[in-house]
Design a protein around this motif. Structure first.
Motif: not given
Length: 630
Positions: A606-611, A581-586, A613-617
């Motif tokens: 508590k666990k750290t996860v990376f989410v 995924h080409q990640c953006d600021s979201q 942006n599903t709107d970024n295709n």
């Protein structure tokens, strides 16, 4: 020519026998004789047949034991070994059971596979601790990253050994050792007609994975805070594993100092997407160059016409290291990377002369010692291998210069999967049955259901094809409709026998012709009709500027995940690939509460996860994946 070829002359002298050239690869290593893999060191010698295919040489049945000892030094064991290798070089007469006649076998040694300290010992070199620390050229610490100096030769090494031995004082001997970087210890391997300096290729496991990549990873992980280490773990977990080789065996935040070759091999393919937020510009250049070297080394193909490109990749890494840290100039493994293209030009793809599979063979040698009485371990190990080889030879239908062979029933028994596994025999190739290209795997019940009700996972939700039609454009082939009864599955088999699961990214041919350019997509399901097997693929469209692909900061081609779902024949699927995924600021890091049972109690942590942006295709094709050529 006025006189016949020497090989033909030898064949005539032996009675006009058929001549077979069987070049050998010699492997040497040390291993522990205990289950704990510590203490009780055994030095061993093995050999492989260089003419076999690469995938055949990776099988244990094609790695042949020669000798081992926990008492005799490895170079002393080489004395009787050299006598036999010279005899094989001249040629020996054997009985060919297939031709039912005698044959002349010539088996020259073409290279030695081993780690760098053992390679230096084989070449009569003092190793990395001397001023001229390279066993292949005469470079020293002051210019080790600028290029390759004068190459060492077998003849000059023999002369240097004689000069050192003829010195009258210890001080003079020490001066000559430092000057040449040569050891005067007895080395019978110098009698072989092969240039040892050029015939000890730079192998990837110890030179790359357990070399600069280990140095870089440890240095960076020690610089990161505890919070940043958890973020690294989250980024790795969020990255799709499709198309990647191997995986990480343990938690990188705590066990990075215990990583082995397969862990570094996996990290090299994803490092730029994981560590880039924590790297400086100089570090980014080093990690980027090293990832390109890794991809070059682990490719299964080699194109000699691109040798200058390979050299540029290695020199780029050397320049990046030189700008990053002056202290790394004295690292031998950094300089040896500059010799990698020459080893590839001489012996083919670097993956064909790596030692990973031979290192795994140490476990077979160790097991022979574990199950002995330890009174004469070298003899017990050799006897066990000799008995195993005799059984495999006899029951495979061969014979010793006689017409007596074992019966057909015993031959059939020998070729069964269970007997082959017990005797370390040949592993059956994948390509038939459930491993056949395009086969439907992980199938539903045998009862068929309409295609419209087939469950498909898209964007984290499981929907039927009928529900998907409202949002996506589904292109079904001629003769297939939503009412067609099908048997559906969640996996298929690629061209190389690889199992491809749902949600993996794949490369496929858009038409039956293999000359058509490959396309990329997200594999979301497969189904079988009465006529054929099909795969449902969500198309990834390349981002173009004119006719040229648009690249991101790591030179990876950009792709757009479209709403077009194609239905292609399963035989058009080539292999799984790595798409990121080409990640953006979201795309952000977040804290997520997880519940686990610890000592019969439910504990919320508590666990750290990376989410993402599903709107970024927007995605990118991972060029660091080791299946693609540089």
């Amino acid at each position: 020519m006025s006189s016949p070829h020497p090989l033909k002359t030898r064949s005539i002298m032996c009675g006009s026998l058929p001549v077979f050239m069987v070049p050998l690869i010699i492997f040497s290593d040390d291993t522990s004789g205990n289950r704990s893999k510590v203490w009780n060191k055994f030095d061993s010698w093995c050999f492989l047949l260089a003419g076999l295919r690469q995938k055949d040489n990776a099988q244990f049945c094609n790695i042949h034991f020669i000798c081992t000892s926990n008492q005799v030094p490895v170079m002393e064991m080489a004395h009787p070994l050299v006598d036999q290798l010279l005899e094989l070089e001249r040629g020996i007469v054997v009985f060919d059971a297939q031709l039912n006649t005698n044959a002349l076998i010539l088996a020259p040694v073409i290279c030695f596979l081993c780690d760098n300290p053992r390679a230096a010992e084989i070449c009569s070199h003092l190793g990395s601790g001397t001023l001229r620390f390279c066993r292949i050229c005469r470079v020293d610490h002051t210019n080790s990253l600028t290029g390759i100096c004068e190459e060492r030769k077998r003849s000059s090494t023999i002369q240097e050994v004689q000069l050192i031995r003829s010195a009258h004082t210890q001080a003079e001997r020490k001066r000559l050792r430092t000057l040449y970087g040569t050891s005067e210890k007895e080395n019978h391997l110098l009698q072989l007609p092969v240039d040892l300096h050029q015939s000890t290729p730079i192998e990837s496991l110890h030179t790359l994975g357990l070399g600069p990549y280990k140095y870089l990873l440890r240095e960076k992980m020690e610089q990161l805070s505890e919070k940043q280490r958890k973020e690294v773990v989250a980024r790795i977990a969020a990255l799709p594993s499709s198309g990647l080789t191997g995986g990480i065996s343990s938690d990188i935040s705590r066990h990075y100092k215990s990583f082995v070759g397969r862990d570094f091999k996996f990290l090299a393919q994803i490092a730029m997407f994981i560590f880039s937020p924590y790297l400086s510009e100089a570090e980014i250049e080093v990690w980027l160059a090293l990832s390109m070297v890794f991809k070059m080394v682990y490719c299964d193909e080699f194109e000699p016409q691109k040798i200058e490109l390979y050299r540029d990749v290695c020199h780029r890494f050397a320049r990046a290291i030189d700008c990053y840290s002056v202290t790394w100039r004295k690292k031998l493994k950094i300089h040896l990377i500059l010799h990698l293209p020459d080893s590839m030009l001489r012996f083919g793809p670097a993956s064909s002369f790596n030692t990973e599979r031979c290192e795994s063979y140490n476990s077979v040698i160790r097991s022979r010692n574990v199950y002995s009485n330890r009174q004469a371990p070298s003899k017990d190990i050799a006897t066990a291998f000799a008995i195993q080889e005799s059984i495999r030879f006899t029951f495979s239908g061969s014979c010793y210069n006689t017409s007596e062979r074992c019966g057909e029933d015993l031959v059939n028994l020998y070729h069964t999967k269970e007997v082959q596994a017990f005797l370390g025999g040949e592993v059956q190739e994948r390509g038939s049955g459930i491993h056949k290209h395009g086969t439907l795997r992980k199938c539903s019940a045998r009862t068929k259901t309409p295609l419209a009700s087939v469950p498909i996972t898209l964007e984290g939700k499981t929907m039927s094809l009928e529900e998907i039609d409202a949002k996506f454009t589904v292109l079904l082939p001629h003769g297939v409709s939503n009412l067609t009864p099908v048997q559906w599955g969640r996996a298929t088999v690629g061209k190389n026998g690889q199992l491809i699961n749902v949600q993996d990214y794949i490369e496929y041919n858009s038409q039956a012709s293999t000359s058509v350019e490959l396309e990329t997509g997200l594999f979301i399901g497969s189904f079988h009709t009465e006529q054929a097997t099909f795969c449902l693929v969500r198309y990834l469209e390349p981002v173009l500027m004119g006719t040229e692909p648009v690249l991101n900061e790591w030179s990876c081609p950009l792709l757009t995940l479209t709403n077009v779902i194609r239905c292609i024949a399963s035989t058009l699927v080539n292999c799984a690939v790595s798409v990121v995924h080409q990640c953006d600021s979201q795309c952000v890091l977040a804290e997520q509460e997880t519940t686990s049972r610890i000592e019969r109690e439910l504990v919320t942590q508590k666990k750290t996860v990376f989410v993402h942006n599903t709107d970024n295709n927007m995605y990118c094709y991972n060029i660091f994946c080791m299946h693609c050529l540089p």
